[in-house]
Structure formats: structure tokens, C-alpha cells
Design an enzyme around this catalytic site. Structure first.
Site, PDB file in Angstrom:
ATOM      1  N   GLY A  14       0.826  -1.204   0.000  1.00 52.61           N
ATOM      2  CA  GLY A  14       0.000   0.000   0.000  1.00 52.61           C
ATOM      3  C   GLY A  14       0.861   1.256   0.000  1.00 52.61           C
ATOM      4  O   GLY A  14       1.943   1.276   0.562  1.00 52.61           O
ATOM      5  N   GLY A 125       4.883  -7.422   3.978  1.00 53.27           N
ATOM      6  CA  GLY A 125       4.778  -8.281   2.803  1.00 53.27           C
ATOM      7  C   GLY A 125       5.910  -8.047   1.824  1.00 53.27           C
ATOM      8  O   GLY A 125       6.562  -8.996   1.359  1.00 53.27           O
ATOM      9  N   ASP A 148       0.506   1.724   9.195  1.00 54.58           N
ATOM     10  CA  ASP A 148       0.036   0.962  10.354  1.00 54.58           C
ATOM     11  C   ASP A 148       1.032   0.951  11.511  1.00 54.58           C
ATOM     12  O   ASP A 148       0.674   0.569  12.624  1.00 54.58           O
ATOM     13  CB  ASP A 148      -0.251  -0.485   9.950  1.00 54.58           C
ATOM     14  CG  ASP A 148      -1.218  -0.575   8.784  1.00 54.58           C
ATOM     15  OD1 ASP A 148      -2.124   0.274   8.702  1.00 54.58           O
ATOM     16  OD2 ASP A 148      -1.054  -1.484   7.940  1.00 54.58           O
ATOM     17  N   ARG A 183     -25.554  12.455  18.391  1.00 52.37           N
ATOM     18  CA  ARG A 183     -25.354  11.136  17.822  1.00 52.37           C
ATOM     19  C   ARG A 183     -24.129  10.445  18.398  1.00 52.37           C
ATOM     20  O   ARG A 183     -23.236  11.081  18.955  1.00 52.37           O
ATOM     21  CB  ARG A 183     -25.180  11.230  16.302  1.00 52.37           C
ATOM     22  CG  ARG A 183     -26.432  11.537  15.528  1.00 52.37           C
ATOM     23  CD  ARG A 183     -26.100  11.772  14.070  1.00 52.37           C
ATOM     24  NE  ARG A 183     -27.305  11.938  13.269  1.00 52.37           N
ATOM     25  CZ  ARG A 183     -27.341  12.494  12.077  1.00 52.37           C
ATOM     26  NH1 ARG A 183     -26.216  12.940  11.524  1.00 52.37           N
ATOM     27  NH2 ARG A 183     -28.477  12.612  11.408  1.00 52.37           N
ATOM     28  N   ARG A 192      -4.879  -2.788   9.895  1.00 54.75           N
ATOM     29  CA  ARG A 192      -4.784  -4.248   9.797  1.00 54.75           C
ATOM     30  C   ARG A 192      -4.878  -4.889  11.183  1.00 54.75           C
ATOM     31  O   ARG A 192      -5.833  -4.664  11.899  1.00 54.75           O
ATOM     32  CB  ARG A 192      -3.522  -4.659   9.051  1.00 54.75           C
ATOM     33  CG  ARG A 192      -3.478  -4.193   7.607  1.00 54.75           C
ATOM     34  CD  ARG A 192      -2.464  -4.956   6.808  1.00 54.75           C
ATOM     35  NE  ARG A 192      -1.159  -4.947   7.454  1.00 54.75           N
ATOM     36  CZ  ARG A 192      -0.185  -5.799   7.145  1.00 54.75           C
ATOM     37  NH1 ARG A 192      -0.362  -6.719   6.237  1.00 54.75           N
ATOM     38  NH2 ARG A 192       0.980  -5.727   7.766  1.00 54.75           N
ATOM     39  N   HIS A 293      -9.071   4.540   2.456  1.00 55.08           N
ATOM     40  CA  HIS A 293      -7.884   4.939   1.708  1.00 55.08           C
ATOM     41  C   HIS A 293      -7.615   6.433   1.754  1.00 55.08           C
ATOM     42  O   HIS A 293      -6.557   6.883   1.283  1.00 55.08           O
ATOM     43  CB  HIS A 293      -7.999   4.457   0.259  1.00 55.08           C
ATOM     44  CG  HIS A 293      -7.809   2.978   0.127  1.00 55.08           C
ATOM     45  ND1 HIS A 293      -8.816   2.081   0.388  1.00 55.08           N
ATOM     46  CD2 HIS A 293      -6.715   2.241  -0.195  1.00 55.08           C
ATOM     47  CE1 HIS A 293      -8.357   0.853   0.208  1.00 55.08           C
ATOM     48  NE2 HIS A 293      -7.093   0.918  -0.136  1.00 55.08           N
TER      49      HIS A 293
END
Length: 369
Positions: A14, A125, A148, A183, A192, A293
Site C-alpha cells: 500500500g 509483505g 500501520d 449522535r 490491519r 484509503h
């Protein structure tokens, strides 16, 4: 003596604010040593599918080309989170997909282009791919990248600060509309399987509840906390931040898409589920907002720009000093070179005694436990 002449750089996984700052630093630092820098398009796709690119999938990076990119979001090289050369996804005649190991082909194309080493910029990754290519003989330096902040061995990664800043700005806006309508607003953020982004955003945005993967939540306890916080006249609304990987005590993570050939599972949807449950349990009008995103876009903050430049320059310095198969890590006041196998061994998760967790608990923020 190192005899580098031509170095490759790619950006995988990403995107994150600060990637262009890394590219800028690598090119400028490498040119001081007389090296050529070549950028691989879209992770490894530029090598695996050169026919798809007018420039052949690999471009020469010069100082004039990268002079004015450090402050820009995204990456001028492009990126991909499904271009693993060890598990390259190839379509079949029946519409299915088969994973094929094309790593030898990648190494062959490195040799054909006379590329001496790779600076691989990515998250766990991409760095796992870099580690495996190093095992097969490629000279590799890894640069950690993820919004992250879940990579071990480095205190922080670029992209995280920019994501927290934007998410906090969004929550600041939601305070006004939530108060106006009395609200409950549930804000789902990325992250993740680690809660760093939700935790820091929730604290900075003055949330009443934060749901993170490391602490399975009891929705009834979250609802009780919301009812207590909204019982008085002065505070009749509530903000709850939910990490996309948050999970209830009796269940697993919420998925938009399960893992398939060449693709990892996609988390998402927990915000809507939590909002519906809180609406039922509290009786209050509830809305869910998914930042998704949006957290990856925009210009890097000054901190992420600085980190990108630090990481890029350090990657070149690592090659100069003879390092190989390592990831550059920022652990103030040091810059460390950590073996890729250690850097990718496990995710960095939020610990119960982390100072951010202690702060949140002290401020009476609920984690649903």
C-alpha cells in the site's frame, strides 16, 4: 571494496505519504557515489511484465527528475500489493488463477539490466519478498513503510504520522456534527492487525472508546460506557474509533474479501457492525464513517517527509558500509541495520503497558474490556 554502479529501487504494498521522499534521498545520496539509480515500476511488475510499460518497466532516476517530489504524496514509481514474484498470479483458460514462482526470472532480469543491488521500500509483505530474494543471492536493503506502524525493530515508520494527523482532523470535524445531532459516531480506520493508528487517533481526537485488535471488545461494555458518558446535559454525543482489525470477544475479524490466489484478505466493515449494535443497545442515533484509503493520500507531514529522507539516505549508506539483507531502522538516537529475517518475524502490536495505552486508560477511554 564495493563496486556498485547501478542500483534499483522499488516501492511495494500500500502507498504511504513519504515514499517520494525516500526516492528523492536515495537518488541524491547514490549520485554522490557515482551510482546510477533505476526505478522499478509497480513493485516488481515492471520486471515481471515489462511489455505493459512504454518505458520497459524500469526507468533511470536522475536528480532533476526527483528534485521536486519529496513533498508529494503517493509514489512516482507506482506500487502493487499483489505482485509477489514467488507467488505470481497467472490467469488460466477456465477463468481461475494459478500461483507461479517467477523469482528466478526476476533475478535473471536484474542480471540482464546489470543491476547490482535492490533498495526495497515496503511493509512486512514487501520486506518478506525482499528477504526471500536475498536468500537467492540478490543484494538487498529494506526500507520500512507502513501507515500501520506495525513493523518490529523500528520505533516508527513513515506514513503513520500523516495518517494519524488526517484521521484526527476528521474526528475533530465529527465532534461538531455529532454534538449537533446528539449522535454516536463510529469511525473506522485502517491498521490491519495492529491498533496503533486507532489508538493514537482516538487519543488525539478525544474519543470515548477505542477498539483495537489486541483487545477483543465486549460490545455491551462499550454501550454502557457510551450511555454513561452521554447521560448528562453537557455531553450528549459520543465518538468511538474502531480499527479495521478489531474483533469481539466471541468472534473474529470482519472481512470484505477473503484471501484468494495472489491476494491477501481485505479487512473492513467492523464500523457498520459496531454502529448497528450501539444503536440497538443505547437507543441513540448512530452513524458509521469509514476513512479507508483517505488515510493513505495527501502530502506527507514534515515528520514523515523527514523520516523518508532519513530512511532513503540510510539505505544508500548501508550499501556503502557493506551491509546486505538488512532493514534500516530508526531507534533514536540510533539508526540500526536489522536483519530482514528479524524485521519480518512478527508484527509490532500494542502492549498493555505502552504509554499510549496507559494514557488512554487514565483518560477513561473504553476499550470494551
Amino acid at each position: 571494496m564495493n563496486t556498485f554502479k547501478r542500483i534499483a529501487i522499488n516501492t511495494g504494498g500500500g502507498d504511504a505519504p513519504g515514499l517520494n521522499a525516500v526516492i528523492h534521498a536515495v537518488v541524491h545520496a547514490a549520485h554522490t557515489h557515482g551510482w546510477e539509480i533505476h526505478g522499478i515500476r509497480d513493485g516488481f511488475d515492471g520486471l515481471l511484465h515489462p511489455e505493459n510499460y512504454p518505458d520497459g518497466g524500469v526507468i533511470k532516476l536522475t536528480r532533476p527528475l526527483v528534485r521536486d517530489i519529496a513533498h508529494l504524496g503517493g509514489t512516482i514509481l507506482g506500487t502493487s500489493n499483489h505482485g509477489n514474484p514467488f507467488k505470481n498470479c497467472e490467469p488460466q483458460a477456465d477463468g481461475s488463477f494459478t500461483e507461479i514462482d517467477r523469482s528466478d526470472e526476476v533475478l535473471r532480469r536484474f542480471r540482464e539490466r546489470r543491476l547490482d543491488a535492490l533498495i526495497s521500500v515496503g511493509g512486512d509483505g514487501s520486506l518478506n519478498i525482499a528477504r526471500d530474494l536475498h536468500k537467492k543471492g540478490l543484494r538487498v536493503i529494506g526500507v520500512p513503510k507502513t501507515i500501520d506502524n506495525d513493523l518490529e525493530c523500528t520505533t516508527t515508520t513513515f506514513g503513520f504520522d500523516s495518517a494519524v494527523k488526517f484521521a484526527t482532523e476528521c474526528i475533530d470535524r465529527l465532534h461538531f456534527t455529532a454534538e449537533s445531532h446528539r449522535r454516536v459516531m463510529v469511525v473506522e480506520v485502517m491498521g490491519r492487525y495492529a491498533g496503533w493508528l486507532a489508538l493514537h487517533t482516538g487519543i488525539a481526537g478525544r474519543a470515548d472508546g477505542i477498539l483495537i485488535p489486541e483487545i477483543p471488545y465486549d460490545i455491551a461494555k462499550v454501550a454502557e460506557h457510551v450511555k454513561r458518558r452521554t447521560a448528562g446535559r453537557s455531553h450528549q454525543y459520543s465518538i468511538v474509533v474502531a480499527a479495521e482489525g478489531a474483533k469481539p470477544v466471541s468472534g473474529g475479524v470482519t472481512l470484505k474479501e477473503s484471501a484468494t490466489a495472489g491476494h491477501v484478505e481485505r479487512l473492513g466493515g467492523v464500523g457498520e457492525i459496531v454502529a448497528g449494535q450501539l444503536r440497538e443497545l443505547t437507543g441513540k442515533e448512530t452513524r458509521a464513517v469509514v476513512l479507508g484509503h483517505l488515510l493513505r493520500g495527501g502530502q506527507p507531514t514534515s515528520l514523515d517527509r523527514l523520516l523518508g529522507l532519513i530512511f532513503g539516505a540510510a539505505a544508500v549508506r548501508a550499501l556503502v558500509e557493506g551491509h546486505d539483507g538488512v532493514m534500516v531502522a530508526v531507534n533514536p538516537p540510533r539508526l540500526d541495520y536489522v536483519p530482514l529475517r528479524a524485521a519480518t518475524a512478527k508484527l509490532k502490536l500494542v502492549a498493555a503497558d505502552d504509554y499510549s495505552m496507559i494514557t488512554a486508560r487514565t483518560l477513561d477511554i473504553s476499550f470494551g474490556d
